[in-house]
Scaffold this motif. Structure first.
Motif, mmCIF file in Angstrom:
data_model
loop_
_atom_site.group_PDB
_atom_site.id
_atom_site.type_symbol
_atom_site.label_atom_id
_atom_site.label_comp_id
_atom_site.label_asym_id
_atom_site.label_seq_id
_atom_site.Cartn_x
_atom_site.Cartn_y
_atom_site.Cartn_z
ATOM 1 N N ALA A 88 0.837 -1.201 0.000
ATOM 2 C CA ALA A 88 0.000 0.000 0.000
ATOM 3 C C ALA A 88 0.872 1.252 0.000
ATOM 4 O O ALA A 88 0.597 2.215 -0.721
ATOM 5 C CB ALA A 88 -0.927 0.007 1.210
ATOM 6 N N LEU A 89 1.958 1.224 0.785
ATOM 7 C CA LEU A 89 2.838 2.398 0.855
ATOM 8 C C LEU A 89 3.547 2.628 -0.479
ATOM 9 O O LEU A 89 3.637 3.762 -0.959
ATOM 10 C CB LEU A 89 3.878 2.205 1.959
ATOM 11 C CG LEU A 89 3.389 2.389 3.389
ATOM 12 C CD1 LEU A 89 4.443 1.916 4.366
ATOM 13 C CD2 LEU A 89 3.061 3.847 3.644
ATOM 14 N N LEU A 90 4.035 1.540 -1.085
ATOM 15 C CA LEU A 90 4.779 1.681 -2.344
ATOM 16 C C LEU A 90 3.873 2.148 -3.471
ATOM 17 O O LEU A 90 4.221 3.073 -4.210
ATOM 18 C CB LEU A 90 5.440 0.338 -2.717
ATOM 19 C CG LEU A 90 6.607 -0.082 -1.835
ATOM 20 C CD1 LEU A 90 7.143 -1.435 -2.254
ATOM 21 C CD2 LEU A 90 7.714 0.957 -1.887
ATOM 22 N N THR A 91 2.681 1.507 -3.589
ATOM 23 C CA THR A 91 1.782 1.946 -4.661
ATOM 24 C C THR A 91 1.319 3.377 -4.410
ATOM 25 O O THR A 91 1.139 4.143 -5.352
ATOM 26 C CB THR A 91 0.551 1.019 -4.768
ATOM 27 O OG1 THR A 91 -0.022 0.862 -3.474
ATOM 28 C CG2 THR A 91 0.916 -0.333 -5.315
ATOM 29 N N GLY A 92 1.165 3.738 -3.138
ATOM 30 C CA GLY A 92 0.804 5.120 -2.808
ATOM 31 C C GLY A 92 1.869 6.089 -3.267
ATOM 32 O O GLY A 92 1.574 7.143 -3.831
ATOM 33 N N ALA A 93 3.140 5.712 -3.055
ATOM 34 C CA ALA A 93 4.241 6.576 -3.476
ATOM 35 C C ALA A 93 4.259 6.719 -4.991
ATOM 36 O O ALA A 93 4.440 7.815 -5.538
ATOM 37 C CB ALA A 93 5.570 6.001 -2.979
ATOM 38 N N ILE A 94 4.035 5.590 -5.701
ATOM 39 C CA ILE A 94 4.049 5.626 -7.164
ATOM 40 C C ILE A 94 2.884 6.474 -7.682
ATOM 41 O O ILE A 94 3.012 7.197 -8.671
ATOM 42 C CB ILE A 94 3.984 4.184 -7.723
ATOM 43 C CG1 ILE A 94 5.249 3.419 -7.339
ATOM 44 C CG2 ILE A 94 3.797 4.187 -9.225
ATOM 45 C CD1 ILE A 94 5.170 1.937 -7.562
ATOM 46 N N TRP A 95 1.761 6.406 -6.988
ATOM 47 C CA TRP A 95 0.602 7.206 -7.376
ATOM 48 C C TRP A 95 0.821 8.676 -7.022
ATOM 49 O O TRP A 95 0.383 9.580 -7.732
ATOM 50 C CB TRP A 95 -0.641 6.666 -6.657
ATOM 51 C CG TRP A 95 -1.926 7.136 -7.227
ATOM 52 C CD1 TRP A 95 -2.099 7.887 -8.367
ATOM 53 C CD2 TRP A 95 -3.231 6.884 -6.703
ATOM 54 N NE1 TRP A 95 -3.434 8.104 -8.569
ATOM 55 C CE2 TRP A 95 -4.151 7.510 -7.581
ATOM 56 C CE3 TRP A 95 -3.713 6.199 -5.599
ATOM 57 C CZ2 TRP A 95 -5.522 7.465 -7.363
ATOM 58 C CZ3 TRP A 95 -5.080 6.161 -5.391
ATOM 59 C CH2 TRP A 95 -5.977 6.772 -6.260
ATOM 60 N N GLY A 96 1.496 8.900 -5.918
ATOM 61 C CA GLY A 96 1.699 10.267 -5.456
ATOM 62 C C GLY A 96 2.566 11.083 -6.400
ATOM 63 O O GLY A 96 2.363 12.288 -6.551
ATOM 64 N N LYS A 97 3.533 10.424 -7.037
ATOM 65 C CA LYS A 97 4.468 11.159 -7.900
ATOM 66 C C LYS A 97 3.757 11.903 -9.028
ATOM 67 O O LYS A 97 3.938 13.113 -9.171
ATOM 68 C CB LYS A 97 5.524 10.175 -8.439
ATOM 69 C CG LYS A 97 6.643 10.842 -9.214
ATOM 70 C CD LYS A 97 7.476 11.776 -8.355
ATOM 71 C CE LYS A 97 8.508 12.493 -9.211
ATOM 72 N NZ LYS A 97 9.032 13.680 -8.551
ATOM 73 N N PRO A 98 2.921 11.228 -9.850
ATOM 74 C CA PRO A 98 2.238 12.012 -10.907
ATOM 75 C C PRO A 98 1.115 12.891 -10.381
ATOM 76 O O PRO A 98 0.797 13.907 -11.005
ATOM 77 C CB PRO A 98 1.682 10.934 -11.850
ATOM 78 C CG PRO A 98 1.570 9.717 -11.039
ATOM 79 C CD PRO A 98 2.645 9.786 -9.996
ATOM 80 N N THR A 99 0.486 12.520 -9.261
ATOM 81 C CA THR A 99 -0.700 13.259 -8.814
ATOM 82 C C THR A 99 -0.341 14.451 -7.945
ATOM 83 O O THR A 99 -0.813 15.563 -8.169
ATOM 84 C CB THR A 99 -1.639 12.328 -8.019
ATOM 85 O OG1 THR A 99 -1.551 11.033 -8.572
ATOM 86 C CG2 THR A 99 -3.054 12.808 -8.090
#
Lengths: 249, 221
Positions: A108-119
């Motif tokens: 959850a943390l990693l996918t959140g980080a990956i999502w956070g970068k473009p958003t």
């Protein structure tokens, strides 16, 4: 009310025999839900009009974040059952679920980080929900390391159960304090009382993914519990009979 | 019995004076590392002061936790306490109180000095001291649970820190933000009341959990 079913499930032998076929169902359903949810979510669900295709990581991020919390709660309930009714199987659940819970939280943390970068334009922000998930991850690690460093199996089980209960009493306070400290994350997508603010064709695959994640957890934890039971009960007659049937001995 | 245990704790601490001083020295050392690392500019250090002092207090408490029960567990005194007619959790609560008097209280007393060294604005002093006064007992109480669970592990300190540090987050947040609020001229009543509420909760539940943890380790099952 008749409680025999409860005590039957507390017996390792009963659990092992009953999950013999059940585990295939968990695995099968997990596969179906995850494949349908992923294909639907990644290929057919409409694009988000603001975030474009990057929002599709939602279909992994949200289910893992939901599951990570559920596992902690399930571990705490199981820990209480283990301490109150002295049910060894409940302790087995806590111990085998903890590493899965930690991995799902990390996911959850990693996918959140990956999502956070473009958003949000950054990999990490010290926002309330990210922070409390991070702390939850640390709690998982603490519980796992406590369990691994105590040699005596019974002591380790009970100490881990107490740590779980202490953790679950603290978790709401941690969430509240962190929330109060800082808020940037969007509010929860799925709530029990209201239908989500997303378009139907967008959240339905998400819901399927949530179910898939739960089934995957059920499959993995049953698999781990079964091997742990075999290890613990290796001296008993029924395990020997089982292994002879498999032609392992 | 309760008074005697309290007296015994202080006597033990007095006989191991050097161990007693370690967390306090550690606290002062950690605080003085920050100006060395960040630079000695007052404008830079002043807003960080309360955070630095709180983190240092947290680390100093963590350092002292491992010794809370270990000695008495190893030589069997805890087992005798468990067998005595006084409820075990009360004795554990007394031990925690003694631990706080010997490690937490010196930190509270020393904090104004360190706040001065870190150029904390004068409006923040009171909320720092009150916050530490309410917060450090919570650190001892929650830490006691960890110390009880890890009392049998030889190198328990690392596991103990890993287990306990996440649970310290709320105390740290409320404690460290109170002086910042005060510096902005806002009365940090909410933070201090939250600390007080958490202290009441921890004082109620932590001795029970810690005594349960010790029992598990005493009886081995």
């Amino acid at each position: 009310m008749n409680w025999t079913w409860f005590h039957k499930w507390g017996s390792p032998k009963w659990f092992f025999q009953k999950t013999e076929s059940l585990i295939y169902w968990f695995g099968f359903l997990a596969l179906i839900f995850l494949v349908v949810g992923l294909v639907w979510g990644l290929a057919f669900a409409p694009e988000d009009f603001k975030q474009g295709n990057s929002f599709r990581i939602f279909y992994i991020h949200v289910p893992s974040a939901i599951l990570a919390q559920s596992i902690f709660l399930a571990m705490a309930i199981s820990a209480a059952v283990g301490l109150i009714w002295r049910m060894k199987l409940a302790h087995v659940f806590v111990e085998t679920a903890a590493p899965i819970g930690a991995s799902i939280t990390l996911l959850a943390l990693l996918t959140g980080a990956i999502w956070g970068k473009p958003t949000w334009g950054t990999w990490w922000v010290w926002d309330a929900r990210l922070t409390s998930t991070l702390i939850q991850f640390f709690l998982y690690l603490g519980i796992i390391s406590l369990h691994q460093s105590i040699e005596n199996r019974d002591t380790a089980s009970k100490a881990t159960a107490i740590a779980c209960l202490v953790g679950v009493v603290n978790l709401p306070i941690i969430k509240f304090s962190v929330n109060w400290w800082n808020t940037l994350h969007q509010p929860a997508t799925f709530t029990l009382t209201e239908s989500p603010a997303m378009a139907t064709e967008m959240w339905v695959p998400g819901l399927i993914m949530v179910l898939g994640f739960y089934m995957l957890f059920a499959y993995l934890v049953t698999l781990r519990m079964r091997s742990e039971i075999l290890e613990r009960e290796k001296g008993s007659a029924w395990v020997k009979a089982y292994l002879e049937k498999l032609n392992v001995l | 019995m309760i008074g005697r245990v309290f007296h015994y704790e202080f006597l033990q601490a007095y006989r191991r004076r050097s161990e007693l001083v370690t967390p306090v020295v550690f606290f002062v050392l950690v605080c003085s590392m920050f100006p060395l690392a960040l630079g000695s500019v007052a404008d830079l250090l002043a807003p960080l002061a309360s955070g630095v002092i709180w983190v240092a207090a947290l680390l100093a408490t963590l350092l002292s936790l491992d010794q809370m029960f270990r000695q008495d567990f190893d030589d069997g005194i805890l087992e005798q306490m468990e067998l005595s007619e006084v409820p075990f959790y009360q004795l554990v609560a007394i031990k925690i109180l003694a631990h706080w008097c010997l490690t937490g209280l010196p930190l509270v007393v020393l904090s104004p000095l360190l706040a001065m060294m870190l150029f904390m604005p004068s409006e923040s002093y009171l909320s720092l001291i009150v916050g530490l006064f309410l917060g450090t007992p919570i650190l001892s109480l929650i830490g006691a649970i960890g110390a009880a669970l890890t009392v049998k592990i030889r190198r328990g300190n690392v596991v103990l820190s890993l287990l306990i540090m996440p649970l310290y987050v709320p105390v740290l947040i409320f404690g460290a933000t109170a002086p910042v609020m005060a510096a902005q001229g806002i009365m940090p009543a909410a933070q201090l009341l939250w600390l007080a509420a958490m202290l009441v909760l921890a004082a109620t539940l932590a001795p029970l959990a810690a005594s349960l943890g010790l029992r598990i380790n005493i009886y081995g099952s």
